[in-house]
Write a protein that holds these residues in place. Structure first.
Motif, PDB file in Angstrom:
ATOM      1  N   ASP B 229      44.470  46.653  12.652  1.00  0.00           N
ATOM      2  CA  ASP B 229      44.948  48.006  12.874  1.00  0.00           C
ATOM      3  C   ASP B 229      44.147  49.005  11.957  1.00  0.00           C
ATOM      4  N   ALA B 230      42.986  48.546  11.717  1.00  0.00           N
ATOM      5  CA  ALA B 230      42.061  49.680  11.089  1.00  0.00           C
ATOM      6  C   ALA B 230      41.701  50.832  11.950  1.00  0.00           C
ATOM      7  N   ASP B 231      41.453  51.767  11.497  1.00  0.00           N
ATOM      8  CA  ASP B 231      40.856  53.157  12.144  1.00  0.00           C
ATOM      9  C   ASP B 231      39.449  53.158  12.090  1.00  0.00           C
ATOM     10  N   PHE B 232      39.156  52.893  10.732  1.00  0.00           N
ATOM     11  CA  PHE B 232      37.640  53.122  10.072  1.00  0.00           C
ATOM     12  C   PHE B 232      37.410  51.912   9.222  1.00  0.00           C
ATOM     13  N   VAL B 233      36.254  51.367   9.774  1.00  0.00           N
ATOM     14  CA  VAL B 233      35.891  50.059   8.921  1.00  0.00           C
ATOM     15  C   VAL B 233      34.445  50.470   8.218  1.00  0.00           C
ATOM     16  N   TYR B 234      34.424  50.708   7.137  1.00  0.00           N
ATOM     17  CA  TYR B 234      33.281  50.967   6.217  1.00  0.00           C
ATOM     18  C   TYR B 234      32.706  49.643   5.856  1.00  0.00           C
ATOM     19  N   VAL B 235      31.453  49.287   6.197  1.00  0.00           N
ATOM     20  CA  VAL B 235      30.806  47.919   5.857  1.00  0.00           C
ATOM     21  C   VAL B 235      29.819  48.298   4.736  1.00  0.00           C
ATOM     22  N   LYS B 236      29.687  47.610   3.756  1.00  0.00           N
ATOM     23  CA  LYS B 236      28.682  47.888   2.814  1.00  0.00           C
ATOM     24  C   LYS B 236      28.563  46.470   1.950  1.00  0.00           C
ATOM     25  N   ASN B 237      27.370  46.037   1.538  1.00  0.00           N
ATOM     26  CA  ASN B 237      27.218  44.878   0.719  1.00  0.00           C
ATOM     27  C   ASN B 237      27.120  45.819  -0.891  1.00  0.00           C
ATOM     28  N   TRP B 238      27.529  44.777  -1.694  1.00  0.00           N
ATOM     29  CA  TRP B 238      27.237  44.915  -3.166  1.00  0.00           C
ATOM     30  C   TRP B 238      26.995  43.885  -3.655  1.00  0.00           C
ATOM     31  N   SER B 239      26.405  43.742  -4.931  1.00  0.00           N
ATOM     32  CA  SER B 239      26.175  42.486  -5.851  1.00  0.00           C
ATOM     33  C   SER B 239      27.328  42.409  -6.731  1.00  0.00           C
ATOM     34  N   SER B 240      27.570  41.060  -7.536  1.00  0.00           N
ATOM     35  CA  SER B 240      28.759  40.966  -8.194  1.00  0.00           C
ATOM     36  C   SER B 240      28.520  41.892  -9.332  1.00  0.00           C
ATOM     37  N   TYR B 241      29.816  42.230  -9.612  1.00  0.00           N
ATOM     38  CA  TYR B 241      29.864  43.285 -10.706  1.00  0.00           C
ATOM     39  C   TYR B 241      30.136  42.490 -11.927  1.00  0.00           C
ATOM     40  N   LYS B 242      31.133  41.532 -11.869  1.00  0.00           N
ATOM     41  CA  LYS B 242      31.315  40.758 -13.219  1.00  0.00           C
ATOM     42  C   LYS B 242      30.363  39.893 -13.476  1.00  0.00           C
ATOM     43  N   ASP B 243      29.653  39.323 -12.600  1.00  0.00           N
ATOM     44  CA  ASP B 243      28.435  38.461 -12.850  1.00  0.00           C
ATOM     45  C   ASP B 243      27.344  39.405 -12.577  1.00  0.00           C
ATOM     46  N   TYR B 244      26.870  40.447 -13.319  1.00  0.00           N
ATOM     47  CA  TYR B 244      26.370  41.608 -12.901  1.00  0.00           C
ATOM     48  C   TYR B 244      24.918  41.295 -12.230  1.00  0.00           C
ATOM     49  N   GLY B 245      25.020  42.013 -11.021  1.00  0.00           N
ATOM     50  CA  GLY B 245      23.803  41.802 -10.445  1.00  0.00           C
ATOM     51  C   GLY B 245      23.425  40.595  -9.576  1.00  0.00           C
ATOM     52  N   ARG B 246      24.306  39.425  -9.642  1.00  0.00           N
ATOM     53  CA  ARG B 246      24.012  38.260  -9.033  1.00  0.00           C
ATOM     54  C   ARG B 246      24.140  38.602  -7.615  1.00  0.00           C
ATOM     55  N   VAL B 247      23.692  37.962  -6.597  1.00  0.00           N
ATOM     56  CA  VAL B 247      23.903  37.742  -5.217  1.00  0.00           C
ATOM     57  C   VAL B 247      24.147  36.079  -4.738  1.00  0.00           C
ATOM     58  N   SER B 248      24.834  35.966  -3.742  1.00  0.00           N
ATOM     59  CA  SER B 248      25.323  34.597  -3.444  1.00  0.00           C
ATOM     60  C   SER B 248      23.948  33.902  -3.269  1.00  0.00           C
ATOM     61  N   ALA B 249      23.655  32.757  -3.647  1.00  0.00           N
ATOM     62  CA  ALA B 249      22.277  32.299  -3.382  1.00  0.00           C
ATOM     63  C   ALA B 249      21.518  32.549  -2.015  1.00  0.00           C
ATOM     64  N   THR B 250      22.447  32.305  -0.950  1.00  0.00           N
ATOM     65  CA  THR B 250      22.001  32.615   0.370  1.00  0.00           C
ATOM     66  C   THR B 250      23.061  33.245   1.029  1.00  0.00           C
ATOM     67  N   PRO B 251      22.750  34.337   1.858  1.00  0.00           N
ATOM     68  CA  PRO B 251      23.559  35.039   2.706  1.00  0.00           C
ATOM     69  C   PRO B 251      24.475  34.232   3.551  1.00  0.00           C
ATOM     70  N   GLU B 252      24.080  32.997   3.896  1.00  0.00           N
ATOM     71  CA  GLU B 252      24.767  32.027   4.721  1.00  0.00           C
ATOM     72  C   GLU B 252      26.138  31.848   4.230  1.00  0.00           C
ATOM     73  N   THR B 253      26.089  31.692   2.654  1.00  0.00           N
ATOM     74  CA  THR B 253      27.410  31.540   2.133  1.00  0.00           C
ATOM     75  C   THR B 253      28.375  32.284   2.846  1.00  0.00           C
ATOM     76  N   HIS B 254      28.292  33.661   2.878  1.00  0.00           N
ATOM     77  CA  HIS B 254      29.224  34.415   3.388  1.00  0.00           C
ATOM     78  C   HIS B 254      29.160  34.979   4.714  1.00  0.00           C
ATOM     79  N   SER B 255      28.152  34.371   5.432  1.00  0.00           N
ATOM     80  CA  SER B 255      27.805  34.762   6.802  1.00  0.00           C
ATOM     81  C   SER B 255      29.051  35.347   7.774  1.00  0.00           C
ATOM     82  N   ASN B 256      30.119  34.610   7.366  1.00  0.00           N
ATOM     83  CA  ASN B 256      31.440  35.078   8.391  1.00  0.00           C
ATOM     84  C   ASN B 256      31.826  35.978   7.866  1.00  0.00           C
ATOM     85  N   TRP B 257      31.316  37.033   6.982  1.00  0.00           N
ATOM     86  CA  TRP B 257      31.718  38.416   6.623  1.00  0.00           C
ATOM     87  C   TRP B 257      31.238  39.187   7.399  1.00  0.00           C
ATOM     88  N   MET B 258      30.249  38.871   8.141  1.00  0.00           N
ATOM     89  CA  MET B 258      29.331  40.139   9.190  1.00  0.00           C
ATOM     90  C   MET B 258      30.348  40.681   9.929  1.00  0.00           C
TER      91      MET B 258
END
Lengths: 316, 316, 316
Positions: B229-258
């Motif tokens: 029921d969203a009216d606006f979906v704002y999409v954006k990547n960011w790297s990990s904040y806790k494990d600062y600046g880390r990016v998942s090894a491959t984007p495929e790991t989270h490709s279902n988030w596209m």
């Protein structure tokens, strides 16, 4: 004024300084003078103050301004006569200077020295070829051996801030980890020689400037003696002129030449910037009330503006 | 407005949005306001939208604009206090900021985070030092942790396009092959917290943003549940904040988030751009009628223009 | 005029040339036409003449101008449809072109060919995608296969300087150490085919241009025969078209193709510049009175100005 590539292009220094100070009071008084006139700034080297102050000066006069970083934006230039251009240079200065003159009314050029080939640097092969082949006036934004816009800003600054009829001005060498040009020192000395000041130059042995620059200006190897009772202390590094472009192996060798509050005393501190803190000069000097470096940078605008004004008046 | 470096510089958001929308209708209504005023844009990183929209905004107000790519055009800056500058930095921010203030009436700065040194990034050492030492107003064109001009454009866009009194807005994390900053997410969340919207943030575990950003905004690890029921979906990547600046090894790991048309449903799709197609979002979304990213980019002009207008009014 | 990406965008060449010559006499006659209109120049490659002349042309019409060196200032663009953008490109041309159209009223693009992928170059994938996705007019500042602003300047130059009703014009290939594009040759030939001139193309075997360019223009492998009684000799290198992008192993192979005063005779010498002295053409030609290359460069301003004028008139 037909060009401004060296201090020799100044005919009446006192009048020029006075006019610059008038422009500082009324920067927009001549904003119709540069209408439909275009200034092209060509940089072969980095710039912060020179670029921003010259752009502002030109806009104050109503000019349009274009900035080109020649190395990254355009073609590699050939400066030698008669070359067979089958290597890495794509365009000869003869064409480049004539062509740029079709698109601009004034050309300003920054081109630092090689610091490895003294004869080539002293020929001023970049700026002198622009003057030779351009059909419009050329302004020097620091060439191999001269920085006359900086020297004019320095003259304005000293004139504004001096409390004496004939102040004592000391140009003091300072340590620096890299080989730097002689341009600022040359033009500052040349400018002071035209002014009613008591000028002394001080530097360690081995850092003698050219005879053409020094002329009869006193040179003192003892910094403390030189600085005594100074009103203005202008600090600047330069690499060796005799052993051309050499820099002492480590800045530590001459670290005692760094300007400190104790050395400065009551004098006003000048530097053309950028300046390396705690190498050239101690934090306490730059952050103290005797430093006039920001006002000196501000005067770069009016140095450029008065030069552009004189050139525009000569065009019209 | 004395500066615009964070959302805290906004006093009345609704009035600011309304004024921006007026400027969008009459962009030249204040073209005398910026006459003889100069905006200096300093880029430490790449820019397309920010540079072009801010230039246009300033011109609409009659300002002169200068763009400097600081890394290539000028000198490497030192930001630490008390350093002995005998290495690779040539100029201290103390001088640079004061000097640039001599040549411009407003300074705008883009400086991305290191993404390796969290404490340094969170100190906002670049933009906060410009604010500290400049004598003119400073505008943030995306700093280590904030992108307030983007967030203001986003607020304008949602206000313009919302069909509801209180729309549901979802900020959804998306995969990306490189480590990206948190600035857009931080400022978007902060902006939505100031608006009358129903905000949800959704991302995979491990991509939690700082507590200071999230505050009491609901965070949902289940993207489908969040998007409902969203009216606006704002999409954006960011790297990990806790494990600062880390990016998942491959984007495929989270490709279902596209984001796909199915996930988007009837919501309007927002992104700050540049966006990686078929990684962040499917072609069909960007090319479909629910994408508002181009209008969002257009609103960058009026976001910048209203900020510059408020700053100019405070100068005069 | 809705765009100017190829010579096909010209409807009445004689009228266009006449209008350009009027602008040359009165460059500021239309300085209200471009008020509040912004030209964005996007460079994917180096430029001197094109950049400076187009900026000047736009200013003469009262436009604002922004220059971006796309490779260094902005994001790496993706041009393929449907790509999964998980590698080195950050932004798709679809978004870039639409977004830039929000900030400018006219977009001008320079994008050289790969010279390795003929099909890709001939698709004109950069400029044709800007035309496809931009919502404002696009101007070609030299694309993979065409340089129509140069060709228009050449047409103006020949019209101005011709002493005959139907001058003999020779396009002569010349040696060069690097692989160069076909764009200038293509557009010059296309332009001459539209004019009342007697055109001959001459080059060594192996440097045949595309059939689409040559059409029924005579091609002569014997340079001396081709040059006989020429009124204008336009000299230009291009790499092989058949053996795509190949350059003869050493320029010496064809060094006898260099234009000398003897070869030139009484003809006028033309070149688009930059030109390699003593490789393409002897010093004595460039420094002699038969060279018109500087006037040709000057005409780049009025070529761009008449094109921008026609585009602006169509916008208003």
């Amino acid at each position: 004024m037909k060009k401004y590539t060296s201090l020799d292009d100044i005919t009446d220094l006192q009048a020029l300084i006075a006019e610059a100070r008038e422009l500082k009071k009324n920067p927009y008084a001549f904003e119709e003078l540069g209408k439909r006139k275009r200034l092209i700034l060509l940089f072969f080297n980095s710039s912060l103050r020179t670029r921003l102050s010259t752009e502002k000066a030109a806009c104050n006069l109503g000019m349009d301004v274009t900035v080109m970083n020649f190395n990254s934006d355009a073609w590699k230039l050939e400066f030698e006569d008669g070359t067979v251009m089958n290597a890495d240079t794509s365009e000869h200065i003869k064409e480049a200077a004539q062509v740029i003159s079709q698109y601009g009314d004034v050309i300003a050029v920054r081109a630092f020295p090689t610091l490895t080939d003294k004869a080539k640097d002293e020929s001023e092969y970049v700026i002198s070829n622009f003057v030779k082949y351009a059909s419009v006036p050329v302004v020097n934004m620091e060439s191999a051996t001269a920085h006359p816009l900086q020297a004019l800003a320095d003259a304005i600054t000293i004139t504004e801030l001096s409390q004496k009829k004939r102040p004592k001005v000391v140009l003091s060498w300072a340590p620096h980890p890299k080989a730097l040009p002689h341009a600022v020192a040359n033009s500052f000395i040349g400018m002071m020689q035209k002014m009613d000041v008591d000028l002394t130059v001080t530097h360690p042995e081995g850092y003698e400037l050219s005879d053409a620059t020094i002329q009869d200006t006193p040179v003192e190897y003892n910094q403390d003696a030189a600085l005594k009772d100074a009103d203005f202390v202008y600090v600047k590094n330069w690499s060796s002129y005799k052993d051309y472009g050499r820099v002492s192996a480590t800045p530590e060798t001459h670290s005692n030449w760094m300007i400190t509050p104790e050395k400065l005393g009551n004098a006003q501190f000048m530097h053309c910037l950028p300046v390396r803190r705690n190498v050239i000069v101690a934090d306490a000097v730059l952050d103290g009330s005797n430093s006039v470096v920001i006002e000196q940078a501000n005067n770069r605008t009016f140095s450029a503006q008065v030069v552009l004004k004189k050139i525009l008046e000569n065009l019209n």
